[in-house]
Write a protein that holds these residues in place. Structure first.
Motif, PDB file in Angstrom:
ATOM      1  N   GLY A   1       0.782  -1.231   0.000  1.00  0.00           N
ATOM      2  CA  GLY A   1       0.000   0.000   0.000  1.00  0.00           C
ATOM      3  C   GLY A   1       0.810   1.275   0.000  1.00  0.00           C
ATOM      4  N   SER A   2       2.001   1.275   0.616  1.00  0.00           N
ATOM      5  CA  SER A   2       2.823   2.483   0.695  1.00  0.00           C
ATOM      6  C   SER A   2       4.251   2.089   1.021  1.00  0.00           C
ATOM      7  N   PRO A   3       5.223   2.935   0.638  1.00  0.00           N
ATOM      8  CA  PRO A   3       6.625   2.602   0.908  1.00  0.00           C
ATOM      9  C   PRO A   3       6.904   2.554   2.414  1.00  0.00           C
ATOM     10  N   GLY A   4       7.765   1.637   2.815  1.00  0.00           N
ATOM     11  CA  GLY A   4       8.151   1.554   4.214  1.00  0.00           C
ATOM     12  C   GLY A   4       7.951   0.155   4.766  1.00  0.00           C
ATOM     13  N   PRO A   5       8.422  -0.076   5.984  1.00  0.00           N
ATOM     14  CA  PRO A   5       8.301  -1.409   6.597  1.00  0.00           C
ATOM     15  C   PRO A   5       6.865  -1.706   6.998  1.00  0.00           C
TER      16      PRO A   5
ATOM     17  N   ALA B   1       2.441   7.165   6.734  1.00  0.00           N
ATOM     18  CA  ALA B   1       3.471   7.235   5.703  1.00  0.00           C
ATOM     19  C   ALA B   1       4.830   7.554   6.308  1.00  0.00           C
ATOM     20  N   VAL B   2       4.847   7.902   7.614  1.00  0.00           N
ATOM     21  CA  VAL B   2       6.092   8.218   8.308  1.00  0.00           C
ATOM     22  C   VAL B   2       6.278   7.250   9.455  1.00  0.00           C
ATOM     23  N   THR B   3       7.522   7.141   9.955  1.00  0.00           N
ATOM     24  CA  THR B   3       7.830   6.293  11.114  1.00  0.00           C
ATOM     25  C   THR B   3       8.572   7.143  12.132  1.00  0.00           C
ATOM     26  N   GLU B   4       7.821   7.981  12.848  1.00  0.00           N
ATOM     27  CA  GLU B   4       8.419   8.941  13.776  1.00  0.00           C
ATOM     28  C   GLU B   4       8.770   8.273  15.095  1.00  0.00           C
ATOM     29  N   ASP B   5       9.972   8.569  15.582  1.00  0.00           N
ATOM     30  CA  ASP B   5      10.399   8.059  16.887  1.00  0.00           C
ATOM     31  C   ASP B   5      11.480   8.981  17.440  1.00  0.00           C
ATOM     32  N   GLY B   6      11.236  10.268  17.406  1.00  0.00           N
ATOM     33  CA  GLY B   6      12.240  11.233  17.836  1.00  0.00           C
ATOM     34  C   GLY B   6      11.864  11.902  19.138  1.00  0.00           C
TER      35      GLY B   6
ATOM     36  N   VAL C   1      -1.684   9.598   7.900  1.00  0.00           N
ATOM     37  CA  VAL C   1      -2.329   8.286   7.996  1.00  0.00           C
ATOM     38  C   VAL C   1      -2.714   7.805   6.598  1.00  0.00           C
ATOM     39  N   THR C   2      -2.276   6.604   6.245  1.00  0.00           N
ATOM     40  CA  THR C   2      -2.623   6.033   4.946  1.00  0.00           C
ATOM     41  C   THR C   2      -4.072   5.567   4.949  1.00  0.00           C
ATOM     42  N   ARG C   3      -4.593   5.261   3.748  1.00  0.00           N
ATOM     43  CA  ARG C   3      -5.984   4.804   3.659  1.00  0.00           C
ATOM     44  C   ARG C   3      -6.160   3.491   4.421  1.00  0.00           C
TER      45      ARG C   3
END
Length: 475
Positions: A314-318, A342-347, A360-362
């Motif tokens: 569905g979208s790029p990323g793990p 679509a992002v993987t925030e952990d900061g 948020v993806t569909r």
């Protein structure tokens, strides 16, 4: 802060009282073993003799075993007692128990349902087996303590007679698993009026920083009844820690988390802030987590494989999103979720998901609404990082923000975080965009700690299943 209530110190303070368990702050593993060892020995010795003489265990023996177990569970802590005292205690308890059972069986004629050989042999095999089991545990105890890691640090606030008595008991107790790091007191040696037998670690105002720096696990408040304002000040200063806090009578108590009286190495203390998962409760909680998580993972594994494939396509990323959270005792853990953004925030700064959030993806919106994105956390449960029911873990960045704004925020970390929680099934699910919403969530989390039971966990699980299909607050 709740109004303080007076405690009659004369009723609860007795340093020579024989505790029913090893006590708060002692080894949980040894507490659990001592609670179950004696009762289980009585039960299994009865069943073994029944099988030996009758080649089976008839229903009458099963019922008798249940009665015996209910009468003697939990067993008493005896590791700290001399061997002669242990032998006396076992003999006295067995004479009392056997006498009651024989008299009741004779009066009701139920004694005729049992083999004479089994009963006669059980009268001497049972106490002999109890003695052997206790001696075995006494030999194994030092090795069991080593398996649990280094001793847990403890400090005492208030260098006075009752604090010194507790310190002596901790130091002299072989099986406590506690290391006394020192005292905290503001008075000079002349004002304390006693010779400093133990290390003075600092002033009371330095206590919170010391607790964080040295990762102190147990804090014992030994302050006089007249020091109520000082007690409240100390408690407020410790709200940003995960240490377990206990009052040593004589004093007042405040709003309690799992408040109860118990003993530390034979010295009576009052719990102020503690985990509900000690001893048998801890075993039941962990066992239920393991069994349920294995069953759920077996049932939903095909669904999880399909979700993983759908997320990747569905979208790029793990497919699996990993984020640092705070777990038990404030330790950082890695929590798994299906990636829904679509992002993987952990900061250091993380924005909570909002309504119509463009990140948020569909597919992610559907996963979040149905809580299917949380399914990988059952793996976290098996790892021991999480529980099925408990306070929901927040991102580290959010923890660092709210621990400064909400008193008692870190107390929620006295237990493992949960996949679902009491707050979530009471309308506190989704974005906490105001301080009041987060405060309400924390209030529910602390209420869960105060009132935990397996029944409450079951209620939370059933309500969570219903919310998955009805609740629209998660986005």
């Amino acid at each position: 802060m709740a109004e303080l209530n007076p405690i009659n110190s004369a009723a609860v303070w007795n340093e020579h009282r024989e505790p029913r368990s090893m006590g708060l702050g002692g080894s949980q593993l040894l507490n659990t073993l001592e609670s179950a060892l004696g009762p289980l020995v009585l039960v299994f010795s009865l069943w073994a003799l029944a099988f030996h003489f009758e080649n089976s265990v008839p229903p009458a023996y099963l019922i008798l075993a249940l009665i015996v177990f209910s009468l003697v569970f939990p067993g008493t802590s005896q590791l700290h007692l001399p061997i002669v005292r242990v032998l006396f205690n076992i003999a006295f308890q067995w004479l009392w128990l056997a006498g009651i059972l024989l008299l009741t069986g004779y009066a009701t004629q139920y004694l005729l349902d049992f083999s004479r050989a089994v009963i006669l042999h059980w009268l001497w095999v049972a106490p002999t087996a109890q003695v052997g089991a206790h001696l075995t545990l006494r030999v194994a105890a030092p090795y069991l303590l080593k398996l649990q890691g280094p001793p847990r640090g403890a400090v005492i606030v208030g260098m006075n007679d009752q604090g010194a008595a507790l310190a002596r008991h901790i130091v002299e107790s072989t099986y406590s698993g506690i290391e006394l790091l020192g005292f905290f007191d503001d008075r000079s040696e002349e004002r304390r009026g006693m010779k400093d037998e133990y290390k003075l670690a600092g002033k009371i105002d330095e206590l919170p920083a010391y607790v964080k720096k040295h990762r102190v696990r147990f804090i014992y408040l030994s302050l006089p009844m007249t020091a109520r304002p000082r007690i409240l000040q100390v408690l407020d200063g410790l709200k940003d820690t995960t240490a377990s806090i206990y009052f040593v009578p004589d004093m007042f108590i405040t709003d309690l988390i799992q408040g109860r009286t118990d003993s530390v190495c034979g010295t009576t203390v009052i719990s102020v802030c503690d985990t509900p998962f000690r001893g048998l409760n801890g075993f039941l909680k962990r066992a239920s987590d393991i069994v349920l998580s294995i069953l759920i993972l077996l049932l939903v594994s095909p669904i999880m494989l399909m979700i993983m494939l759908a997320v990747r396509l569905g979208s790029p990323g793990p497919a699996i999103f990993k984020q640092r959270r705070y777990g038990l005792d404030g330790e950082q853990i890695v929590v798994y979720k299906f990636r829904s953004m679509a992002v993987t925030e952990d900061g250091n700064t993380i924005q909570q998901a909002r309504k119509h959030d463009s990140r948020v993806t569909r597919l992610g919106g559907f996963l979040r609404k149905t809580s299917l994105d949380e399914l990988p956390q059952f793996i976290n449960v098996l790892q021991g990082r999480m529980s099925i029911v408990g306070p929901r873990p927040h991102a580290v960045a959010h923890n660092e923000l709210y621990r400064k704004l909400i008193k008692g925020y870190m107390v929620r970390h006295k237990v493992r975080p949960g996949i679902t929680g009491w707050a979530q099934v009471n309308g506190q699910r989704g974005e906490t965009d105001t301080l009041e919403k987060m405060q309400s969530r924390i209030d529910y989390d602390l209420d869960y700690l105060r009132n935990w039971s397996l029944k409450l966990d079951l209620i939370v699980i059933l309500k969570t299943v219903r919310l998955v299909f009805k609740d629209g607050s998660a986005y």
